[in-house]
Scaffold this motif. Structure first.
Motif, PDB file in Angstrom:
ATOM      1  N   MET A 213       0.848  -1.200   0.000  1.00  0.00           N
ATOM      2  CA  MET A 213       0.000   0.000   0.000  1.00  0.00           C
ATOM      3  C   MET A 213       0.880   1.244   0.000  1.00  0.00           C
ATOM      4  O   MET A 213       2.084   1.170   0.268  1.00  0.00           O
ATOM      5  CB  MET A 213      -0.922  -0.001   1.228  1.00  0.00           C
ATOM      6  CG  MET A 213      -0.200   0.120   2.551  1.00  0.00           C
ATOM      7  SD  MET A 213      -1.252  -0.323   3.963  1.00  0.00           S
ATOM      8  CE  MET A 213      -0.930  -2.084   4.051  1.00  0.00           C
ATOM      9  N   ALA A 214       0.269   2.365  -0.308  1.00  0.00           N
ATOM     10  CA  ALA A 214       1.001   3.630  -0.272  1.00  0.00           C
ATOM     11  C   ALA A 214       1.294   4.022   1.171  1.00  0.00           C
ATOM     12  O   ALA A 214       0.571   3.641   2.096  1.00  0.00           O
ATOM     13  CB  ALA A 214       0.179   4.719  -0.955  1.00  0.00           C
ATOM     14  N   ARG A 215       2.367   4.763   1.372  1.00  0.00           N
ATOM     15  CA  ARG A 215       2.708   5.221   2.727  1.00  0.00           C
ATOM     16  C   ARG A 215       1.619   6.113   3.310  1.00  0.00           C
ATOM     17  O   ARG A 215       1.498   6.223   4.535  1.00  0.00           O
ATOM     18  CB  ARG A 215       4.038   5.979   2.714  1.00  0.00           C
ATOM     19  CG  ARG A 215       5.238   5.081   2.517  1.00  0.00           C
ATOM     20  CD  ARG A 215       6.531   5.721   2.951  1.00  0.00           C
ATOM     21  NE  ARG A 215       7.625   4.761   2.847  1.00  0.00           N
ATOM     22  CZ  ARG A 215       7.941   3.881   3.778  1.00  0.00           C
ATOM     23  NH1 ARG A 215       7.238   3.835   4.895  1.00  0.00           N
ATOM     24  NH2 ARG A 215       8.948   3.049   3.604  1.00  0.00           N
ATOM     25  N   GLU A 216       0.819   6.737   2.469  1.00  0.00           N
ATOM     26  CA  GLU A 216      -0.261   7.596   2.935  1.00  0.00           C
ATOM     27  C   GLU A 216      -1.518   6.801   3.293  1.00  0.00           C
ATOM     28  O   GLU A 216      -2.481   7.371   3.811  1.00  0.00           O
ATOM     29  CB  GLU A 216      -0.619   8.621   1.844  1.00  0.00           C
ATOM     30  CG  GLU A 216       0.549   9.498   1.369  1.00  0.00           C
ATOM     31  CD  GLU A 216       1.373   8.875   0.257  1.00  0.00           C
ATOM     32  OE1 GLU A 216       2.322   9.527  -0.211  1.00  0.00           O
ATOM     33  OE2 GLU A 216       1.058   7.726  -0.142  1.00  0.00           O
ATOM     34  N   HIS A 217      -1.531   5.508   3.032  1.00  0.00           N
ATOM     35  CA  HIS A 217      -2.724   4.692   3.267  1.00  0.00           C
ATOM     36  C   HIS A 217      -3.027   4.628   4.770  1.00  0.00           C
ATOM     37  O   HIS A 217      -2.106   4.545   5.595  1.00  0.00           O
ATOM     38  CB  HIS A 217      -2.507   3.274   2.719  1.00  0.00           C
ATOM     39  CG  HIS A 217      -3.750   2.457   2.620  1.00  0.00           C
ATOM     40  ND1 HIS A 217      -4.363   1.898   3.723  1.00  0.00           N
ATOM     41  CD2 HIS A 217      -4.501   2.097   1.545  1.00  0.00           C
ATOM     42  CE1 HIS A 217      -5.427   1.229   3.330  1.00  0.00           C
ATOM     43  NE2 HIS A 217      -5.539   1.332   2.008  1.00  0.00           N
ATOM     44  N   PRO A 218      -4.306   4.641   5.161  1.00  0.00           N
ATOM     45  CA  PRO A 218      -4.658   4.598   6.587  1.00  0.00           C
ATOM     46  C   PRO A 218      -4.118   3.377   7.331  1.00  0.00           C
ATOM     47  O   PRO A 218      -3.882   3.450   8.540  1.00  0.00           O
ATOM     48  CB  PRO A 218      -6.194   4.592   6.567  1.00  0.00           C
ATOM     49  CG  PRO A 218      -6.560   5.241   5.272  1.00  0.00           C
ATOM     50  CD  PRO A 218      -5.489   4.866   4.310  1.00  0.00           C
ATOM     51  N   LEU A 219      -3.901   2.259   6.635  1.00  0.00           N
ATOM     52  CA  LEU A 219      -3.405   1.051   7.301  1.00  0.00           C
ATOM     53  C   LEU A 219      -1.877   0.974   7.337  1.00  0.00           C
ATOM     54  O   LEU A 219      -1.322   0.065   7.958  1.00  0.00           O
ATOM     55  CB  LEU A 219      -3.937  -0.203   6.595  1.00  0.00           C
ATOM     56  CG  LEU A 219      -5.451  -0.419   6.613  1.00  0.00           C
ATOM     57  CD1 LEU A 219      -5.802  -1.682   5.817  1.00  0.00           C
ATOM     58  CD2 LEU A 219      -5.957  -0.530   8.051  1.00  0.00           C
ATOM     59  N   ALA A 220      -1.202   1.916   6.693  1.00  0.00           N
ATOM     60  CA  ALA A 220       0.256   1.819   6.578  1.00  0.00           C
ATOM     61  C   ALA A 220       0.960   1.922   7.925  1.00  0.00           C
ATOM     62  O   ALA A 220       2.067   1.408   8.089  1.00  0.00           O
ATOM     63  CB  ALA A 220       0.768   2.895   5.624  1.00  0.00           C
ATOM     64  N   ALA A 221       0.338   2.572   8.907  1.00  0.00           N
ATOM     65  CA  ALA A 221       0.979   2.731  10.218  1.00  0.00           C
ATOM     66  C   ALA A 221       0.962   1.440  11.036  1.00  0.00           C
ATOM     67  O   ALA A 221       1.693   1.316  12.018  1.00  0.00           O
ATOM     68  CB  ALA A 221       0.284   3.843  10.999  1.00  0.00           C
ATOM     69  N   ARG A 222       0.154   0.465  10.629  1.00  0.00           N
ATOM     70  CA  ARG A 222       0.063  -0.788  11.384  1.00  0.00           C
ATOM     71  C   ARG A 222       1.133  -1.775  10.903  1.00  0.00           C
ATOM     72  O   ARG A 222       1.354  -1.924   9.703  1.00  0.00           O
ATOM     73  CB  ARG A 222      -1.317  -1.418  11.212  1.00  0.00           C
ATOM     74  CG  ARG A 222      -2.457  -0.500  11.626  1.00  0.00           C
ATOM     75  CD  ARG A 222      -3.770  -1.255  11.614  1.00  0.00           C
ATOM     76  NE  ARG A 222      -4.891  -0.360  11.848  1.00  0.00           N
ATOM     77  CZ  ARG A 222      -6.152  -0.756  11.945  1.00  0.00           C
ATOM     78  NH1 ARG A 222      -6.446  -2.050  11.812  1.00  0.00           N
ATOM     79  NH2 ARG A 222      -7.130   0.119  12.155  1.00  0.00           N
TER      80      ARG A 222
END
Length: 342
Positions: A213-222
């Protein structure tokens, strides 16, 4: 001793009075081949190529453009072929051409001839060859380099390098089987599985798929994802022409895991389009092996929440029982690729 005598294993006296040994007798098969060759002396391989191209293109005009000859000239050559055979091969209409019953029978019998002749020449050719290789979309550069080193750097039984050259070009998997049969490509590079029983395969790369996914994606922090997270996401995916078996089998695997993904197809040959889609669509993710996106600053990779995730297997294919199949088997043994003949 004649070549025929030597081939058929006749024992001809030598100067010493002893009989010279020969190969196992196959007199009947060779004589039949000689008779067949006399009966088709006036056939031109060019006419077979024209016929096969018209079949694949569907219209004479499209085939003429592909062959780089005029449409009237191609039509005339097809008519000459039909006159020589004594039967119509095509039904012509405003929409194009379709095979007659005789045309289908002719296609069935001759479509392997170009590849067989090419294999026969390749089996004895002392000079370096140029092998055409069809490549499906999205194959990483390092896989292409591995295939290049394997096929062009293979060793002969005497330990010398073979010296073959490769010319790679983009070809959808859906078209590769036909091009292999017609001798227009020598090898294909595909994602397994491929629904083509007439091919052998050598697996060059076999890796588990993960979520991209893109680094800006909401799930990227998980650092870990759940199936519940993924059920809300659309999946950037291959169209069936690009990878028919793979495009169907992986979503089916995901469904068994509990992720019934909504597919979002994109041209996998264009990395820029792949990256653009992920960065501009908030609920979009993709599946790739980890190595495929390492070093890409705009993307992150996370493992699928499954003990047995689907895998990407990239393989080289060749026609079964031909010279290129034997070459592929030898290269697979040298390079440690898994060779599959079933």
């Amino acid at each position: 001793m004649s070549v025929l005598d030597e081939w058929t294993g006749r024992r001809t006296p030598t100067r010493t009075g002893l009989a010279a040994p020969g190969p196992d007798p196959d007199d009947g098969a060779l004589l039949r081949a000689m008779t067949d060759a006399r009966e088709v002396d006036d056939f031109d391989m060019r006419h077979l190529r024209y016929f096969l191209t018209v079949v694949r293109a569907g219209t004479v005009s499209a085939a003429a453009q592909e062959l780089r000859i005029s449409q009237p000239s191609l039509s005339q050559q097809i008519r000459r072929l039909e006159q020589r055979i004594g039967a119509a091969l095509f039904i012509r209409s405003s929409r194009g051409v379709e095979l007659t019953a005789g045309g289908r029978a002719f296609l069935r019998e001759i479509q392997g001839i170009p590849g067989q002749l090419r294999s026969a020449i390749a089996a004895v050719a002392p000079a370096p060859q140029v092998w055409q290789v069809g490549v499906c979309g999205g194959v990483p550069a390092d896989v292409l380099i591995e295939v290049q080193h394997g096929l062009s750097g293979r060793r002969t039984h005497g330990g010398h390098q073979h010296g073959a050259k490769l010319r790679m070009r983009s070809v959808d998997v859906a078209d590769q089987g036909e091009l292999l049969q017609h001798g227009e490509i020598a090898f294909g590079i595909v994602r397994l599985p491929v629904p083509m029983p007439h091919l052998v395969r050598a697996v060059v790369r076999d890796e588990p798929l993960g979520v991209v996914m893109a680094r800006e994606h909401p799930l990227a922090a998980r650092t870990e994802l759940t199936l519940r997270d993924l059920t809300r996401q659309r999946l950037l995916w291959y169209d069936e022409g690009c990878a028919p078996g793979f495009a169907q089998s992986v979503p089916a695997h995901l469904a068994r895991l509990g992720w019934n993904s909504v597919l979002h197809p994109v041209d996998q040959d264009q990395h820029a389009l792949f990256l653009h889609a992920l960065r501009t669509t908030p609920d979009l993710v993709a599946l790739r092996p980890r190595r495929a996106v390492e070093g890409e600053p705009h993307l992150v990779w996370r493992p699928l929440p499954a003990a047995r995730p689907p895998r990407e297997r990239l393989a080289v294919t060749a026609l079964r029982d031909g010279h290129t199949a034997r070459v592929l088997r030898e290269v697979a043994a040298e390079r440690g690729w898994l060779f599959l003949s079933d």
